[in-house]
Design a protein around this motif. Sequence first.
Motif, short mmCIF file in Angstrom:
data_model
loop_
_atom_site.label_atom_id
_atom_site.label_comp_id
_atom_site.label_asym_id
_atom_site.label_seq_id
_atom_site.Cartn_x
_atom_site.Cartn_y
_atom_site.Cartn_z
N ASN A 221 0.83 -1.21 0.00
CA ASN A 221 0.00 0.00 0.00
C ASN A 221 0.86 1.25 0.00
O ASN A 221 0.50 2.28 0.54
N PHE A 222 2.01 1.13 -0.59
CA PHE A 222 2.96 2.24 -0.63
C PHE A 222 2.60 3.18 -1.78
O PHE A 222 2.35 2.74 -2.89
N ILE A 223 2.51 4.47 -1.50
CA ILE A 223 2.28 5.44 -2.56
C ILE A 223 3.44 6.41 -2.60
O ILE A 223 3.80 6.99 -1.56
N THR A 224 4.03 6.61 -3.76
CA THR A 224 5.10 7.59 -3.89
C THR A 224 4.48 8.94 -4.21
O THR A 224 3.33 9.02 -4.65
N LEU A 225 5.25 9.99 -4.00
CA LEU A 225 4.74 11.32 -4.31
C LEU A 225 4.44 11.43 -5.80
O LEU A 225 3.42 12.01 -6.19
N ASP A 226 5.30 10.87 -6.64
CA ASP A 226 5.05 10.94 -8.08
C ASP A 226 3.74 10.26 -8.45
O ASP A 226 3.04 10.70 -9.36
N GLU A 227 3.39 9.19 -7.74
CA GLU A 227 2.11 8.53 -8.01
C GLU A 227 0.93 9.40 -7.59
O GLU A 227 -0.12 9.38 -8.22
N LEU A 228 1.12 10.18 -6.53
CA LEU A 228 0.06 11.12 -6.13
C LEU A 228 -0.13 12.18 -7.20
O LEU A 228 -1.26 12.54 -7.54
N TRP A 229 0.97 12.65 -7.77
CA TRP A 229 0.87 13.70 -8.79
C TRP A 229 0.13 13.17 -10.04
O TRP A 229 -0.59 13.91 -10.69
#
Length: 419
Positions: A221-229
């Motif tokens: 369930n890891f989200i990177t900042l780039d994935e949020l963008w």
Amino acid sequence: TDVGHLESEDVGEGEDKIAKKARQEQLEPMEVVQKYMNTFHRNVRELNSLDPDIEPRATGHILEQQEYISRLLDTGIAYESNGSVYFDLDKYNEKYEYGILSGRILEDLVSNTRTLEGQDEKHNVYDFALWKKATPGHIMKWPSPWSVGYPGWHLECSVMSAKYLGEPFDIHGGGMDLIFPHHECEIAQSTAALNKQPVKYWVHNNMITINGQKMARSLGNFITLDELWTGEHELLGKPYEPMTIRFFILQAHYRSTLDFSNEALQGAEKGFNRLMDAIDTLGTVKASAKSTIDVDDLFNKCYEAMNDDLNTPVMISHLFDGVRMINSVADGKEKINDTDLEKLQKLYQAMAFDVLGLKKPEEDRVDTELTGKLIDAILDIRQEAKNVNDYTTADLIRKKLTDLGITIKDTKRGARWEI
RNA sequence: GGUCGGUUGGCCGAGUGGUUAGGCGCUGGUCUGCAAAACCGGUUACGGCGGUUCAAAUCCGCCACCGACCUCCA
């Protein structure tokens, strides 16, 4: 930290994380470090965080770390064993007190310590390494008076912070997960070397969760900042602007856990936009002779909240009280005088932008000044149509503009638009 | 197993003894040609069981659940 970061989960001896990644990706260790530092810096700038004044790296301070170890050996609290140097916590505890930050008691640690390689070199299982002798095949290693090896884990933080921030320095930050053993060991090393506490205030932030579950690679369930963008993650319904994320994080206190979910992010996005819209409105409202709102009270409440251990969620709640004031003034339901208006504008500049570090969304993507003038002209035509009750034409114009992504809001002061 | 922290309304999230946190959502209304926006109102919850107190989300005890940490990961 670009050296000495060992992985212990692996079978056999722990491997340096940087070295392992370098082997997997067939890169020089320094290339690995640079690659992730570049990504990190980009993400931090996207979040509108300030650049650090100095970012020292552990590999650039090997000599300083060796000098620090020598100091600790001179005090008699550190000892050499088979080419490695360890910190003797029993000796430390005779003179100082170990565990003051985390509340741990040394005796309790004995039975709770994991079985690890090299334990027999140490006086006690809870002693920690200052210098480790390199094993064959170890990539990053340096000569030293004790062995060809590499610095121990906690050391670089004590050494570099003392060098650049002073002895002692004011504030040491970090995640709550670092309190024990890392920060506890930093305190022990520095106190032994300096004979005084190295840090005046410790500030620890809490962890984040996703849908109530801790964020971890192992849980998927890891989200990177780039994935949020980009919104490219199965838990996300859409992309989110960096400022939405920043605002979302600030709506929780730094010492609380914060739960990420698509629903919560959408709520934060709407709230953030409403706050920014109100600040825009604040720049256009006209002053009256008298004020019917209490700006000083709002001002004081904002400062009180920040003075209370940086209580950003409470401060933001006051800003929203102010949003209602601003909108009411714009609607003519409340009044504000010159002095208060200026005060209120300064307050929002100070709190929203300078303190919280928010920034307005990217300016409307108007290609040229001409585009803006064209939209204004089209809206003038629409107003003409409305003036003669030709709502069919007026609505058609609105629909055409909406289809182009231009939102029309009819306010009392005429039509406003945004892309 | 040990140490520490948490459990708040549909969602997020403040709040350490008595007063509306706030945002989002939902909902009623005002304004508006309509829509959107804005504004006003409603939605008033504190894991469970006991206890202390005139009064507890806030203090104490027990239980349940969740989380961080427990020395070579920094």
